[in-house]
Motif scaffolding. Structure first.
Motif, PDB file in Angstrom:
ATOM      1  N   LEU A  47       0.873  -1.173   0.000  1.00 45.05           N
ATOM      2  CA  LEU A  47       0.000   0.000   0.000  1.00 45.05           C
ATOM      3  C   LEU A  47       0.907   1.219   0.000  1.00 45.05           C
ATOM      4  CD1 LEU A  47      -2.338  -1.145   2.890  1.00 45.05           C
ATOM      5  CD2 LEU A  47      -3.022  -0.931   0.511  1.00 45.05           C
ATOM      6  N   ARG A  48       0.524   2.229  -0.741  1.00 46.28           N
ATOM      7  CA  ARG A  48       1.282   3.481  -0.646  1.00 46.28           C
ATOM      8  C   ARG A  48       0.451   4.482   0.135  1.00 46.28           C
ATOM      9  NH1 ARG A  48      -0.052   7.290  -4.631  1.00 46.28           N
ATOM     10  NH2 ARG A  48      -1.388   6.411  -6.237  1.00 46.28           N
ATOM     11  N   ILE A  49       1.153   5.379   0.780  1.00 49.23           N
ATOM     12  CA  ILE A  49       0.511   6.417   1.583  1.00 49.23           C
ATOM     13  C   ILE A  49       0.730   7.741   0.848  1.00 49.23           C
ATOM     14  CG2 ILE A  49       0.374   7.507   3.843  1.00 49.23           C
ATOM     15  CD1 ILE A  49       2.005   5.046   4.895  1.00 49.23           C
ATOM     16  N   PRO A  50      -0.253   8.190   0.063  1.00 49.53           N
ATOM     17  CA  PRO A  50      -0.075   9.448  -0.659  1.00 49.53           C
ATOM     18  C   PRO A  50      -0.025  10.635   0.302  1.00 49.53           C
ATOM     19  CG  PRO A  50      -2.149   8.370  -1.277  1.00 49.53           C
ATOM     20  CD  PRO A  50      -1.534   7.573  -0.177  1.00 49.53           C
ATOM     21  N   ARG A  51       0.583  11.690  -0.164  1.00 49.52           N
ATOM     22  CA  ARG A  51       0.665  12.911   0.662  1.00 49.52           C
ATOM     23  C   ARG A  51      -0.717  13.461   0.984  1.00 49.52           C
ATOM     24  NH1 ARG A  51       5.995  15.894   0.287  1.00 49.52           N
ATOM     25  NH2 ARG A  51       7.349  14.323  -0.594  1.00 49.52           N
ATOM     26  N   THR A  52      -1.698  13.105   0.175  1.00 49.20           N
ATOM     27  CA  THR A  52      -3.067  13.582   0.401  1.00 49.20           C
ATOM     28  C   THR A  52      -3.789  12.753   1.458  1.00 49.20           C
ATOM     29  OG1 THR A  52      -3.820  12.201  -1.428  1.00 49.20           O
ATOM     30  CG2 THR A  52      -3.309  14.501  -1.931  1.00 49.20           C
ATOM     31  N   GLY A  53      -3.163  11.676   1.940  1.00 46.62           N
ATOM     32  CA  GLY A  53      -3.757  10.834   2.969  1.00 46.62           C
ATOM     33  C   GLY A  53      -4.372   9.574   2.397  1.00 46.62           C
ATOM     34  N   GLY A  54      -4.812   8.719   3.275  1.00 41.78           N
ATOM     35  CA  GLY A  54      -5.415   7.458   2.867  1.00 41.78           C
ATOM     36  C   GLY A  54      -4.376   6.414   2.520  1.00 41.78           C
ATOM     37  N   LEU A  55      -4.840   5.317   1.957  1.00 35.84           N
ATOM     38  CA  LEU A  55      -3.984   4.221   1.528  1.00 35.84           C
ATOM     39  C   LEU A  55      -4.409   3.799   0.135  1.00 35.84           C
ATOM     40  CD1 LEU A  55      -4.091   2.101   4.789  1.00 35.84           C
ATOM     41  CD2 LEU A  55      -2.183   3.488   3.991  1.00 35.84           C
ATOM     42  N   VAL A  56      -3.437   3.508  -0.724  1.00 38.32           N
ATOM     43  CA  VAL A  56      -3.721   3.121  -2.095  1.00 38.32           C
ATOM     44  C   VAL A  56      -2.955   1.835  -2.401  1.00 38.32           C
ATOM     45  CG1 VAL A  56      -3.530   3.820  -4.518  1.00 38.32           C
ATOM     46  CG2 VAL A  56      -3.998   5.543  -2.756  1.00 38.32           C
ATOM     47  N   PRO A  57      -3.650   0.788  -2.860  1.00 38.64           N
ATOM     48  CA  PRO A  57      -2.942  -0.437  -3.232  1.00 38.64           C
ATOM     49  C   PRO A  57      -1.949  -0.171  -4.353  1.00 38.64           C
ATOM     50  CG  PRO A  57      -5.320  -0.787  -3.246  1.00 38.64           C
ATOM     51  CD  PRO A  57      -5.088   0.678  -3.087  1.00 38.64           C
ATOM     52  N   CYS A  58      -0.850  -0.876  -4.340  1.00 42.11           N
ATOM     53  CA  CYS A  58       0.111  -0.762  -5.433  1.00 42.11           C
ATOM     54  C   CYS A  58       0.792  -2.104  -5.643  1.00 42.11           C
ATOM     55  CB  CYS A  58       1.112   0.355  -5.188  1.00 42.11           C
ATOM     56  SG  CYS A  58       2.162   0.162  -3.741  1.00 42.11           S
ATOM     57  N   GLN A  59       1.353  -2.268  -6.808  1.00 45.15           N
ATOM     58  CA  GLN A  59       2.078  -3.480  -7.172  1.00 45.15           C
ATOM     59  C   GLN A  59       3.576  -3.217  -7.022  1.00 45.15           C
ATOM     60  OE1 GLN A  59       0.471  -6.303  -7.965  1.00 45.15           O
ATOM     61  NE2 GLN A  59      -1.502  -5.309  -7.793  1.00 45.15           N
ATOM     62  N   ALA A  60       4.365  -4.272  -7.123  1.00 48.02           N
ATOM     63  CA  ALA A  60       5.816  -4.143  -6.981  1.00 48.02           C
ATOM     64  C   ALA A  60       6.417  -3.241  -8.051  1.00 48.02           C
ATOM     65  CB  ALA A  60       6.467  -5.523  -7.020  1.00 48.02           C
ATOM     66  N   GLU A  61       5.787  -3.161  -9.223  1.00 50.94           N
ATOM     67  CA  GLU A  61       6.372  -2.401 -10.329  1.00 50.94           C
ATOM     68  C   GLU A  61       5.736  -1.031 -10.540  1.00 50.94           C
ATOM     69  OE1 GLU A  61       2.950  -4.775 -11.684  1.00 50.94           O
ATOM     70  OE2 GLU A  61       4.732  -5.318 -10.565  1.00 50.94           O
ATOM     71  N   ASP A  62       4.723  -0.662  -9.777  1.00 49.34           N
ATOM     72  CA  ASP A  62       4.055   0.630  -9.948  1.00 49.34           C
ATOM     73  C   ASP A  62       5.023   1.779  -9.681  1.00 49.34           C
ATOM     74  OD1 ASP A  62       1.720  -0.700 -10.454  1.00 49.34           O
ATOM     75  OD2 ASP A  62       0.759  -0.194  -8.563  1.00 49.34           O
ATOM     76  N   ARG A  63       5.027   2.744 -10.590  1.00 45.34           N
ATOM     77  CA  ARG A  63       5.859   3.942 -10.416  1.00 45.34           C
ATOM     78  C   ARG A  63       4.927   5.131 -10.210  1.00 45.34           C
ATOM     79  NH1 ARG A  63      11.150   3.431 -12.359  1.00 45.34           N
ATOM     80  NH2 ARG A  63      11.501   1.417 -13.323  1.00 45.34           N
ATOM     81  N   SER A  64       5.103   5.824  -9.121  1.00 44.90           N
ATOM     82  CA  SER A  64       4.239   6.987  -8.913  1.00 44.90           C
ATOM     83  C   SER A  64       4.939   8.079  -8.108  1.00 44.90           C
ATOM     84  CB  SER A  64       2.939   6.565  -8.221  1.00 44.90           C
ATOM     85  OG  SER A  64       3.233   5.869  -7.037  1.00 44.90           O
ATOM     86  N   GLY A  65       6.238   8.211  -8.280  1.00 43.09           N
ATOM     87  CA  GLY A  65       6.961   9.272  -7.602  1.00 43.09           C
ATOM     88  C   GLY A  65       7.284   8.924  -6.165  1.00 43.09           C
ATOM     89  N   TRP A  66       7.714   9.922  -5.429  1.00 47.59           N
ATOM     90  CA  TRP A  66       8.067   9.727  -4.025  1.00 47.59           C
ATOM     91  C   TRP A  66       6.847   9.247  -3.269  1.00 47.59           C
ATOM     92  CZ3 TRP A  66       5.756  11.630   0.260  1.00 47.59           C
ATOM     93  CH2 TRP A  66       6.410  11.433   1.451  1.00 47.59           C
ATOM     94  N   GLN A  67       7.055   8.308  -2.378  1.00 53.99           N
ATOM     95  CA  GLN A  67       5.931   7.808  -1.591  1.00 53.99           C
ATOM     96  C   GLN A  67       6.423   7.004  -0.401  1.00 53.99           C
ATOM     97  OE1 GLN A  67       3.711   5.338  -4.270  1.00 53.99           O
ATOM     98  NE2 GLN A  67       5.533   4.418  -5.090  1.00 53.99           N
TER      99      GLN A  67
END
Length: 113
Positions: free
Chosen positions: A70-90
């Motif tokens: 799970l990634r924790i975005p700066r906006t809050g909450g939790l977002v599922p992610c995979q091992a290869e997902d690229r989405s910047g600093w997190q």
């Protein structure tokens, strides 16, 4: 005496997380592996010289714990992610399969590795 195995690891070593995880492989590649919280940099890891997704991919490659992410975005909450997902600093929470039941709300959101 001996120290008990940790339930949670928080690792923030400025891009060297993959190196820490490689050194802790015996601890992390176990059926009772800890939850791991770490910072991930999507750009080049200036200080450690490791690939951007190396830490998450190393954890995903460990078969016994079955880490989900799970990634924790700066906006809050939790977002599922995979091992290869690229989405910047997190910030990432890696949850081993055996520990997911302790937090069913996280397990429902966690994407399989």
């Amino acid at each position: 005496g001996t120290l008990p195995r940790p339930d949670v690891l928080k690792v923030d070593v400025e891009g060297a997380e993959a190196r820490v995880f490689a050194g802790a492989r015996r601890l992390l590649d176990a059926p009772d592996a800890p939850i791991v919280v770490f910072e991930e940099l999507a750009g080049p890891a200036r200080y450690a010289g490791t690939a951007p997704l190396a830490a998450r991919q190393l954890l995903a490659g460990l078969a016994r714990p079955g880490y989900r992410f799970l990634r924790i975005p700066r906006t809050g909450g939790l977002v599922p992610c995979q091992a290869e997902d690229r989405s910047g600093w997190q910030d990432i929470i890696a949850i081993p399969r055996a520990r997911a039941g302790a937090w069913p709300e996280l397990d429902m959101q966690a994407a399989p590795a």
